[in-house]
Design a protein around this motif. Structure first.
Motif, PDB file in Angstrom:
ATOM      1  N   PRO A 424       0.838  -1.218   0.000  1.00  0.00           N
ATOM      2  CA  PRO A 424       0.000   0.000   0.000  1.00  0.00           C
ATOM      3  C   PRO A 424       0.865   1.258   0.000  1.00  0.00           C
ATOM      4  CG  PRO A 424      -0.780  -1.588   1.619  1.00  0.00           C
ATOM      5  CD  PRO A 424       0.537  -2.098   1.136  1.00  0.00           C
ATOM      6  N   LEU A 425       0.485   2.207  -0.816  1.00  0.00           N
ATOM      7  CA  LEU A 425       1.198   3.484  -0.922  1.00  0.00           C
ATOM      8  C   LEU A 425       0.392   4.527  -0.160  1.00  0.00           C
ATOM      9  CD1 LEU A 425       3.621   4.966  -2.230  1.00  0.00           C
ATOM     10  CD2 LEU A 425       2.108   5.529  -4.131  1.00  0.00           C
ATOM     11  N   LEU A 426       0.977   5.041   0.922  1.00  0.00           N
ATOM     12  CA  LEU A 426       0.275   5.992   1.777  1.00  0.00           C
ATOM     13  C   LEU A 426       0.736   7.418   1.580  1.00  0.00           C
ATOM     14  CD1 LEU A 426       0.281   3.914   5.083  1.00  0.00           C
ATOM     15  CD2 LEU A 426      -1.480   4.018   3.301  1.00  0.00           C
ATOM     16  N   ARG A 427       1.950   7.607   1.088  1.00  0.00           N
ATOM     17  CA  ARG A 427       2.469   8.965   0.900  1.00  0.00           C
ATOM     18  C   ARG A 427       3.445   8.946  -0.271  1.00  0.00           C
ATOM     19  NH1 ARG A 427       3.282   7.042   5.600  1.00  0.00           N
ATOM     20  NH2 ARG A 427       1.924   8.628   6.481  1.00  0.00           N
ATOM     21  N   GLN A 428       4.049  10.055  -0.547  1.00  0.00           N
ATOM     22  CA  GLN A 428       4.914  10.179  -1.722  1.00  0.00           C
ATOM     23  C   GLN A 428       6.103   9.233  -1.635  1.00  0.00           C
ATOM     24  OE1 GLN A 428       5.671  14.096  -3.861  1.00  0.00           O
ATOM     25  NE2 GLN A 428       7.563  13.875  -2.753  1.00  0.00           N
ATOM     26  N   ALA A 429       6.431   8.599  -2.764  1.00  0.00           N
ATOM     27  CA  ALA A 429       7.527   7.633  -2.816  1.00  0.00           C
ATOM     28  C   ALA A 429       8.191   7.727  -4.178  1.00  0.00           C
ATOM     29  CB  ALA A 429       7.015   6.213  -2.565  1.00  0.00           C
ATOM     30  N   PRO A 430       9.486   7.362  -4.280  1.00  0.00           N
ATOM     31  CA  PRO A 430      10.160   7.365  -5.584  1.00  0.00           C
ATOM     32  C   PRO A 430       9.612   6.269  -6.479  1.00  0.00           C
ATOM     33  CG  PRO A 430      11.611   6.519  -3.873  1.00  0.00           C
ATOM     34  CD  PRO A 430      10.413   7.048  -3.179  1.00  0.00           C
ATOM     35  N   LEU A 431       9.574   6.553  -7.773  1.00  0.00           N
ATOM     36  CA  LEU A 431       9.057   5.626  -8.776  1.00  0.00           C
ATOM     37  C   LEU A 431      10.191   5.305  -9.742  1.00  0.00           C
ATOM     38  CD1 LEU A 431       6.453   4.214  -9.780  1.00  0.00           C
ATOM     39  CD2 LEU A 431       6.067   6.183 -11.254  1.00  0.00           C
ATOM     40  N   ALA A 432      10.623   4.055  -9.758  1.00  0.00           N
ATOM     41  CA  ALA A 432      11.744   3.619 -10.585  1.00  0.00           C
ATOM     42  C   ALA A 432      11.219   2.858 -11.794  1.00  0.00           C
ATOM     43  CB  ALA A 432      12.699   2.739  -9.779  1.00  0.00           C
ATOM     44  N   PRO A 433      11.974   2.852 -12.904  1.00  0.00           N
ATOM     45  CA  PRO A 433      11.555   2.049 -14.062  1.00  0.00           C
ATOM     46  C   PRO A 433      11.420   0.577 -13.684  1.00  0.00           C
ATOM     47  CG  PRO A 433      13.288   3.584 -14.679  1.00  0.00           C
ATOM     48  CD  PRO A 433      13.178   3.659 -13.197  1.00  0.00           C
ATOM     49  N   GLY A 434      10.326  -0.032 -14.120  1.00  0.00           N
ATOM     50  CA  GLY A 434      10.035  -1.413 -13.782  1.00  0.00           C
ATOM     51  C   GLY A 434       9.116  -1.584 -12.606  1.00  0.00           C
ATOM     52  N   ASP A 435       8.737  -0.482 -11.926  1.00  0.00           N
ATOM     53  CA  ASP A 435       7.842  -0.591 -10.785  1.00  0.00           C
ATOM     54  C   ASP A 435       6.407  -0.817 -11.251  1.00  0.00           C
ATOM     55  OD1 ASP A 435       9.982  -0.199  -9.218  1.00  0.00           O
ATOM     56  OD2 ASP A 435       9.389   1.753  -8.421  1.00  0.00           O
ATOM     57  N   LEU A 436       5.654  -1.513 -10.401  1.00  0.00           N
ATOM     58  CA  LEU A 436       4.239  -1.757 -10.642  1.00  0.00           C
ATOM     59  C   LEU A 436       3.415  -0.785  -9.815  1.00  0.00           C
ATOM     60  CD1 LEU A 436       3.914  -5.656 -10.689  1.00  0.00           C
ATOM     61  CD2 LEU A 436       4.000  -4.087 -12.621  1.00  0.00           C
ATOM     62  N   LEU A 437       2.446  -0.179 -10.448  1.00  0.00           N
ATOM     63  CA  LEU A 437       1.570   0.787  -9.799  1.00  0.00           C
ATOM     64  C   LEU A 437       0.139   0.285  -9.935  1.00  0.00           C
ATOM     65  CD1 LEU A 437       1.895   3.520  -8.345  1.00  0.00           C
ATOM     66  CD2 LEU A 437       1.221   4.630 -10.473  1.00  0.00           C
ATOM     67  N   GLY A 438      -0.481  -0.044  -8.829  1.00  0.00           N
ATOM     68  CA  GLY A 438      -1.855  -0.523  -8.830  1.00  0.00           C
ATOM     69  C   GLY A 438      -2.808   0.569  -8.408  1.00  0.00           C
ATOM     70  N   LEU A 439      -3.865   0.792  -9.195  1.00  0.00           N
ATOM     71  CA  LEU A 439      -4.871   1.804  -8.912  1.00  0.00           C
ATOM     72  C   LEU A 439      -6.190   1.091  -8.637  1.00  0.00           C
ATOM     73  CD1 LEU A 439      -4.041   4.402 -11.726  1.00  0.00           C
ATOM     74  CD2 LEU A 439      -2.999   4.145  -9.477  1.00  0.00           C
ATOM     75  N   GLY A 440      -6.674   1.199  -7.419  1.00  0.00           N
ATOM     76  CA  GLY A 440      -7.914   0.533  -7.070  1.00  0.00           C
ATOM     77  C   GLY A 440      -7.762  -0.977  -7.093  1.00  0.00           C
ATOM     78  N   GLN A 441      -8.851  -1.647  -7.510  1.00  0.00           N
ATOM     79  CA  GLN A 441      -8.875  -3.104  -7.541  1.00  0.00           C
ATOM     80  C   GLN A 441      -8.772  -3.681  -8.951  1.00  0.00           C
ATOM     81  OE1 GLN A 441      -8.876  -4.897  -4.772  1.00  0.00           O
ATOM     82  NE2 GLN A 441      -8.984  -3.043  -3.490  1.00  0.00           N
ATOM     83  N   HIS A 442      -8.694  -2.818  -9.963  1.00  0.00           N
ATOM     84  CA  HIS A 442      -8.800  -3.329 -11.332  1.00  0.00           C
ATOM     85  C   HIS A 442      -7.636  -2.927 -12.238  1.00  0.00           C
ATOM     86  CE1 HIS A 442     -12.963  -4.419 -10.406  1.00  0.00           C
ATOM     87  NE2 HIS A 442     -13.108  -3.210  -9.893  1.00  0.00           N
ATOM     88  N   VAL A 443      -6.904  -1.860 -11.919  1.00  0.00           N
ATOM     89  CA  VAL A 443      -5.908  -1.302 -12.840  1.00  0.00           C
ATOM     90  C   VAL A 443      -4.516  -1.603 -12.313  1.00  0.00           C
ATOM     91  CG1 VAL A 443      -5.045   0.775 -13.959  1.00  0.00           C
ATOM     92  CG2 VAL A 443      -7.500   0.507 -13.557  1.00  0.00           C
ATOM     93  N   LEU A 444      -3.651  -2.108 -13.188  1.00  0.00           N
ATOM     94  CA  LEU A 444      -2.253  -2.381 -12.863  1.00  0.00           C
ATOM     95  C   LEU A 444      -1.395  -1.838 -13.996  1.00  0.00           C
ATOM     96  CD1 LEU A 444      -0.319  -3.706 -10.845  1.00  0.00           C
ATOM     97  CD2 LEU A 444      -0.482  -5.813 -12.181  1.00  0.00           C
TER      98      LEU A 444
END
Length: 935
Positions: A424-444
């Motif tokens: 879970p992402l609660l606050r600002q974090a660095p985003l590196a190439p190859g990272d997975l970002l999940g939005l809600g329950q349906h989007v990856l």
């Protein structure tokens, strides 16, 4: 003149019970933002050469100016009070009004809201930071023979219609000179193939009114050997050329229309209604504009770009294709496969997101990030549309924000469910190439950045390696792959580590806080002098409460939800206030209520120091804790972005709650300082008169100051014992040096005012105003100042004892010299005394039996009225204010725990939390081992 005692039922918290008030001067700064400007662009001269090499150099970007760093300051910044230096009124006026007219025009052109751009119109202006303008060369050879190009100032949001109007004005042909729409801006691709290397166009496409040439130029590059330039053509000639395309073979016409559609969509212009109806810009998705279900049906016979087999044939009941689509389906498979691969090719100069899982069947698969701040959210949810629009129903209109940079940063919007590499992402974090970002329950989404020089490391979301075979592997944790013995060793290493880290669950938070707050009270009986730093003093407590509470705030800010930190800070402030209130109440209950009993049973200096030790401990810890909490609030303020649809109301509420908690800590510091000073001055009040009455020459030998108190005259020891106890108490409890100095500043202020008022009151009756008695006073005062100088308090004492020292110097002046002095001379030599005080001393000075005052001592007529109305006594209300320190704190967040006292308390609390966590589990799930740590 004894201080007034407390009346029955009067409050004891936050008030001084003698004629000495306190006030706190803790100015707070507001958050300010400094505006940034692009440097003015100089004039661009047109050249006469029309070669292919210059035709490709269409845009000339100017580097932006270096903006000043924004300073985030709020009213709650109790520690950051620097003086107003920097910018004055003149600087503000210059920044607000603008220095030159060219800067105003450039600021308007830097990021205008294009006509027909509903996103910009709905937002009330462009989103994100302004981008630097560029110089666009527009050729007008079709207007008349021999015409060269004109340079036009443009931005990535400038539309073709705006640039066309500007270029026509530069050529001297305003739009009203001809029929409406007589000219059109075209994108021409060609090469130097004519005689003399002249540039010749091979492909020509008219731009739509809403298309953006700079975006088109940045995304779609001509093939090797060709170059691009923008030309003004007459609309009739362009339409004739378009009609001639109908005579071409069907395959070539279809490919030409597809190329025009992709170029128009890439530059932000409207696509043909038959191929794209929703007309999304490039910033939202390239694949959304290029990969429709209709085109996938056209390529049903084409191999997939991944190298698989051809897709399944269309159903028998599929609708009949239009003639144009049927013609496209009859094209050679190699050409359509090459076209499909070109549509799916990712950009090479911009980061992008690759959709791994979506909600709708027609979701785009490629989302390019071209803004400095890119917003991801749900499509059609009202309000300004996001830069990347998705269709999942559980997404917010603005779900998360990605900031470009090195590295890129991702921050979830308030209330949005976002995961980063599965966590879970609660606050600002660095985003590196190859990272997975999940939005809600349906989007990856998968984040990629082609600009990265080194290949991305092993993705953190990949599962760990399988545990080793055998018994250890079977008993290992399936999530971490470690055996129970390895997990036990890691747990014990954490319990004994010196990392400034204290992990806890929310259900153990209340018990943990109360255990920390009890530290000063539980160890107040053990009063061993400690070493400097950490928690060495005050019975081993020192600054341990502030250190441990600061670790709790750090853990809440790092690992718990964002709304937990303000609630925790408020709870910590209330617990500290309750603890200080109990200590003040206990000290007040031990004081005698009857003034006669108070005078007879006055406690000694040692007893007063022992009672004040818990209060001084809390004064030192509250000061350090306020500094640590202020740092957390500053980081919270950096997340407040008023330029993104206004300030976040939830974040603003969190900051308001933090401000209230900081105000409670401020009140604790004020009240604790008041009570400490009250009891010290009360003890000092009874010892000060001996400085005026004792004879320093009564003992054997010459009086002189010593390191201790044994070598001093008997009458000076009680007052100096109070000073020594206060100094030892401040150092033992590790009180901030600035507060130690202010404590002694107030004690010296009180001593000077009390001694001076006693001298002025008794001088008219007792034989104080004579030379022999003044020599004793001067000698006692010199011995006190010398002792304070040896203790490191000489500069503070010299400042606050100025009036008493001036009076003693005046009385020690030889009678012969004093009798010849005039009023004007004495006023100049003793400016510390007011006219009323100087007149009172001179009028009661004893020159000798029967000797009247000299005529020269009489004040002039213009000062007699001031003398008659003046007060000869010093006021206790004009004390120095209490200023909270801004630097020099002992606790530094983030550093390893080097102090043994702090490390001992930290390990004890870790074991305490382990016991609480094990006690909450069922008996069959508890660990069969405990945690050891330093004793």
């Amino acid at each position: 003149m004894f201080p007034e005692e407390r009346k029955e039922g009067s409050p004891r918290f936050g008030k001084l019970h003698f004629p000495v008030g306190l006030w706190i001067n803790s100015p707070k700064k507001r958050l300010a933002k400094m505006s940034r400007r692009w440097p003015s662009v100089g004039s661009v001269k047109s050249t006469s050469s029309d070669t292919a090499s210059r035709g490709s150099e269409t845009v000339e970007l100017r580097p932006p100016g270096k903006g000043k760093a924004a300073r985030h300051k709020r009213l709650s910044h109790l520690f950051h009070r620097g003086g107003g230096g920097g910018g004055g009124a003149g600087g503000a006026a210059a920044a607000g009004g603008g220095r030159w007219a060219s800067e105003k025009k450039l600021a308007e052109l830097a990021d205008p809201a294009p006509e027909g751009d509903p996103a910009a119109a709905a937002e009330g202006g462009p989103r994100g930071p302004r981008q630097p303008p560029g110089i666009l060369k527009i050729f007008g050879g079709d207007l008349w023979r021999g015409a060269n190009y004109k340079s036009v100032l443009a931005t990535p949001r400038s539309t073709a219609r705006q640039l066309l109007r500007e270029a026509l004005e530069r050529y001297g042909l305003p739009p009203e000179a001809g029929p409406p729409g007589a000219f059109v801006l075209c994108d021409a691709v060609g090469r130097a193939a004519g005689p003399g290397g002249a540039w010749q166009a091979e492909h020509l496409r008219p731009l739509g009114d809403a298309e953006r040439p700079l975006v088109l130029q940045d995304v779609w590059k001509p093939k090797a050997g060709c170059s691009r330039r923008f030309e003004i053509r007459r609309r009739q000639e362009v339409e004739r050329a378009a009609e001639a395309d109908d005579d071409e073979p069907p395959g070539e016409a279809q490919a030409r229309r597809a190329q025009r559609s992709r170029s128009r969509a890439a530059s932000g212009g409207p696509a043909p209604p038959k191929e794209r109806a929703d007309n999304l810009s490039l910033r939202r998705s390239i694949s959304d504009m290029n990969l429709s279900a209709k085109k996938r049906r056209e390529r049903k016979s084409v191999l997939s770009v991944a190298g698989g087999d051809a897709g399944p044939p269309l159903a028998a009941d599929a609708p009949e294709e239009p003639p144009a689509e049927a013609a496209a389906a009859e094209e050679p498979p190699e050409a359509l496969e090459q076209l499909a691969q070109s549509l799916l090719r990712p950009p090479g100069r911009h980061p992008y997101f690759l959709l791994l899982q979506g909600y709708g069947p027609q979701e785009p698969v490629l989302h390019v990030v071209t803004r400095a701040r890119h917003v991801l959210g749900r499509r059609g949810a009202g309000g300004p549309p996001p830069d990347t629009a998705l269709e999942a129903p559980d997404l917010l209109p603005r779900h998360c924000v990605v900031r470009a940079g090195e590295p890129a940063l991702v921050r979830p919007c308030r209330g949005a469910a976002v995961t980063h590499n599965g966590a879970p992402l609660l606050r600002q974090a660095p985003l590196a190439p190859g990272d997975l970002l999940g939005l809600g329950q349906h989007v990856l989404l998968l984040y990629r950045d082609p600009r990265a020089a080194a290949p991305p490391p092993r993705p953190p979301w990949l599962p760990p390696a399988a545990p080793a075979p055998g018994l250890a592997g079977a008993l290992g944790c399936p999530g971490c792959g470690r055996s129970p013995q390895e997990r036990l060793e890691a747990l014990r290493a954490y319990a004994q580590s010196r990392r400034p880290e204290l992990r806890f669950r929310p259900q153990e938070e209340e018990a943990l806080l109360r255990e920390i707050v009890r530290l000063p009270s539980s160890s107040s009986s053990s009063c061993s002098a400690g070493a400097g730093g950490g928690a060495g003093g005050a019975g081993g407590v020192g600054l341990a409460p502030a250190f441990l509470l600061g670790l709790c705030l750090e853990h809440a800010a790092r690992a718990l939800p964002p709304d937990h930190l303000p609630a925790l800070l408020a709870r910590v402030a209330r617990l500290v206030k309750e603890a200080v209130w109990e200590e003040i109440k206990e000290i007040g209950d031990r004081q005698p209520e009857n003034p006669q009993e108070a005078a007879a049973e006055a406690p000694g200096v040692a007893e007063v120091a022992a009672e004040l030790r818990p209060l001084v401990l809390w004064l030192a810890n509250a000061t350090e804790l306020l500094n640590l909490a202020q740092g957390r609030v500053l980081e919270l303020e950096r997340e407040l972005e008023p330029d993104l649809d206004g300030p976040d109301p939830l974040l603003a509420g969190d900051l308001e709650a933090c401000d209230e908690a900081l105000a409670v800590l401020d009140e604790v510091i004020m009240s604790t300082f008041q009570q400490c000073v009250y009891y010290l001055t009360k003890t000092l009040y009874a010892a000060l008169p001996a400085l005026l009455e004792s004879d320093p020459f009564a003992g054997p030998g010459e009086p002189r100051a010593a390191a201790g108190l044994d070598g001093l005259p008997e009458g000076l020891r009680p007052a100096l014992a109070v000073y020594a106890a206060a100094l030892e108490l401040g150092r033992d409890c590790q009180l901030h040096p600035a507060l130690v100095s202010q404590t002694f500043g107030y004690l010296f202020f009180f001593s000077n005012a009390s001694l001076f008022n006693t001298l002025m009151e008794r001088g008219s009756a007792a034989p104080f105003f004579q030379w022999s008695r003044a020599v004793r006073i001067r000698t006692n005062l010199d011995l006190v100042l010398d002792w304070l100088q040896a203790a490191g308090l000489g500069d503070i004492a010299a400042e606050f004892f100025r009036k008493l020292s001036a009076t003693a110097n005046l009385l020690c002046t030889p009678r012969s010299s004093l009798s010849q002095a005039t009023w004007a001379r004495l006023r100049a030599e003793y400016p510390a005394l007011t006219p009323a005080q100087l007149h009172h001393v001179l009028s009661h000075y004893q020159l000798g039996p029967g000797q009247p005052c000299p005529e020269g001592w009489s004040p002039p007529a213009e000062e007699r009225e001031q003398i008659a109305a003046g007060d000869i006594f010093e006021s206790f209300t004009e004390h120095p204010p209490l200023l909270l320190p801004a630097e020099g704190f002992r606790l530094r967040p983030g550093e390893a725990v080097s102090d043994e006292g702090l490390h001992r308390h930290l390990c004890r609390l870790r074991r305490f939390l382990w016991e609480l966590e094990q006690g909450s589990l069922p008996a069959n799930q508890r660990a069969a081992y405990g945690l050891e740590g330093p004793a």
